[in-house]
Design an enzyme around this catalytic site. Sequence first.
Site, PDB file in Angstrom:
ATOM      1  N   SER A  19      46.673 -68.423 -13.335  1.00 25.28           N
ATOM      2  CA  SER A  19      46.216 -69.806 -13.217  1.00 25.28           C
ATOM      3  C   SER A  19      47.313 -70.798 -13.615  1.00 25.28           C
ATOM      4  O   SER A  19      48.167 -70.489 -14.444  1.00 25.28           O
ATOM      5  CB  SER A  19      44.995 -69.997 -14.123  1.00 25.28           C
ATOM      6  N   PRO A  20      47.300 -72.004 -13.043  1.00 31.06           N
ATOM      7  CA  PRO A  20      48.245 -73.029 -13.498  1.00 31.06           C
ATOM      8  C   PRO A  20      47.980 -73.390 -14.954  1.00 31.06           C
ATOM      9  O   PRO A  20      46.845 -73.677 -15.335  1.00 31.06           O
ATOM     10  CB  PRO A  20      47.975 -74.214 -12.559  1.00 31.06           C
ATOM     11  N   GLN A  97      51.840 -76.299  -7.720  1.00 32.59           N
ATOM     12  CA  GLN A  97      50.756 -77.254  -7.941  1.00 32.59           C
ATOM     13  C   GLN A  97      51.366 -78.626  -8.238  1.00 32.59           C
ATOM     14  O   GLN A  97      52.169 -78.774  -9.161  1.00 32.59           O
ATOM     15  CB  GLN A  97      49.858 -76.843  -9.106  1.00 32.59           C
ATOM     16  N   TYR A 178      42.897 -86.707 -14.014  1.00 30.10           N
ATOM     17  CA  TYR A 178      44.202 -87.227 -13.641  1.00 30.10           C
ATOM     18  C   TYR A 178      44.051 -88.217 -12.482  1.00 30.10           C
ATOM     19  O   TYR A 178      42.936 -88.572 -12.100  1.00 30.10           O
ATOM     20  CB  TYR A 178      45.155 -86.073 -13.315  1.00 30.10           C
ATOM     21  N   ARG A 226      42.620 -78.387  -6.299  1.00 24.03           N
ATOM     22  CA  ARG A 226      41.861 -78.166  -7.535  1.00 24.03           C
ATOM     23  C   ARG A 226      40.923 -79.343  -7.746  1.00 24.03           C
ATOM     24  O   ARG A 226      41.348 -80.497  -7.710  1.00 24.03           O
ATOM     25  CB  ARG A 226      42.783 -77.990  -8.737  1.00 24.03           C
ATOM     26  N   ARG A 321      44.504 -68.060 -20.038  1.00 24.79           N
ATOM     27  CA  ARG A 321      44.885 -67.614 -21.378  1.00 24.79           C
ATOM     28  C   ARG A 321      45.162 -66.119 -21.473  1.00 24.79           C
ATOM     29  O   ARG A 321      46.070 -65.715 -22.214  1.00 24.79           O
ATOM     30  CB  ARG A 321      43.823 -68.050 -22.381  1.00 24.79           C
TER      31      ARG A 321
END
Length: 367
Positions: A19-20, A97, A178, A226, A321
């Site tokens: 994952s980013p 991304q 964002y 996303r 993680r």
Amino acid sequence: MFAPYKMREMKLENRVVVSPMATYSARDGIPNDFHLVHYGTRAQGGAGLVYTEMTCVSPTARITPGCTGMYAPEHAAAWKRIVDFVHSNSKAKICLQLGHSGAKGSTRVGWEGYDVPLDSGNWPVIAASDVPWSPQNQIPEPMTRADMDEVRDQFVAAVQMGIECGFDMVELHAAHGYLLSSFITPLMNKRTDEYGGSLEGRLRYPLEIFEAMRAVWPAEKPMSVRISANDWMGDLGVTPGDAVEIARAFTEAGADLIDVSAGQTWAESAPVYGRMFQTPFADQIRNEARVSTMAVGNIYEVDHANSILAAGRADLVALARPHLIDPMWTLRAAAQQDYREVAVPPPYLGGMTQLARNMAREAELKA
């Protein structure tokens, strides 16, 4: 999880995705040796697809001074080095991304406090409306049409540099509060022009950005988006039902995959955390909108990945993680399941053989 997957002409070895994840380790936007080792190791760890962290399209698009960028020649040169390593030393594909921080920009690196403004050297921030992320953050300047044109062109320029670097895929970050997320969520978008109001109006500018990117990105290569599928604010914000419509709109614009995250769009939201807690949104979007999705969020065990995929709840599974602490998570998963067809870098074959043997012996003893 080891079934192959194809988007346009890009073929993935398996359904596991790194994952980013923000690493806050760049200087002046330039990825360095840390990033080469970080992404290179995780690519060698067996995952089918590796995402970059949110890479920002201008200096003022950065979340923090440690964020990576794609707006200068030295950025492209540094990213190309990483992409070349991934392609030369693994079978993983790598996705760039791209994003813009919006109202959540000009803050400290993550381990110094999330969304905390810099002590000095702050840059001005922009957003859909003049709604600050929190009382301690800057009040953003609402974007004008000239601002929209400038940011759109910055995204396009970043995509063009991504082509030069040899990235296999590009993702547009339109989640987590964002810049583009600030247009989509009614909690942050208070505009009264054609870019506000209804969901159609709030999606207008993010779709404009995506369509401009898709127009220059090679047709044979996939793109993803996303999104935050739930603002965790009930009917005041984006709901899972809205997310189905958001996913449809981006898919119609040429998206090949919807990367389904949630939340981080409103400081006072109340998310419900738990194992695989965002997977229901990927499931709903996939099976109601009939689009490809990637599940992410507290997915950390082999059984999580296999059950999500086998039940048709998503097409890919992204782990964040777990990959931070174990870059070889996918190889370990293969050994645990006695799956021998996974791609292992030749220098590591001996270690993989021993791990598989020891895990098989441990399973026999437990039985």
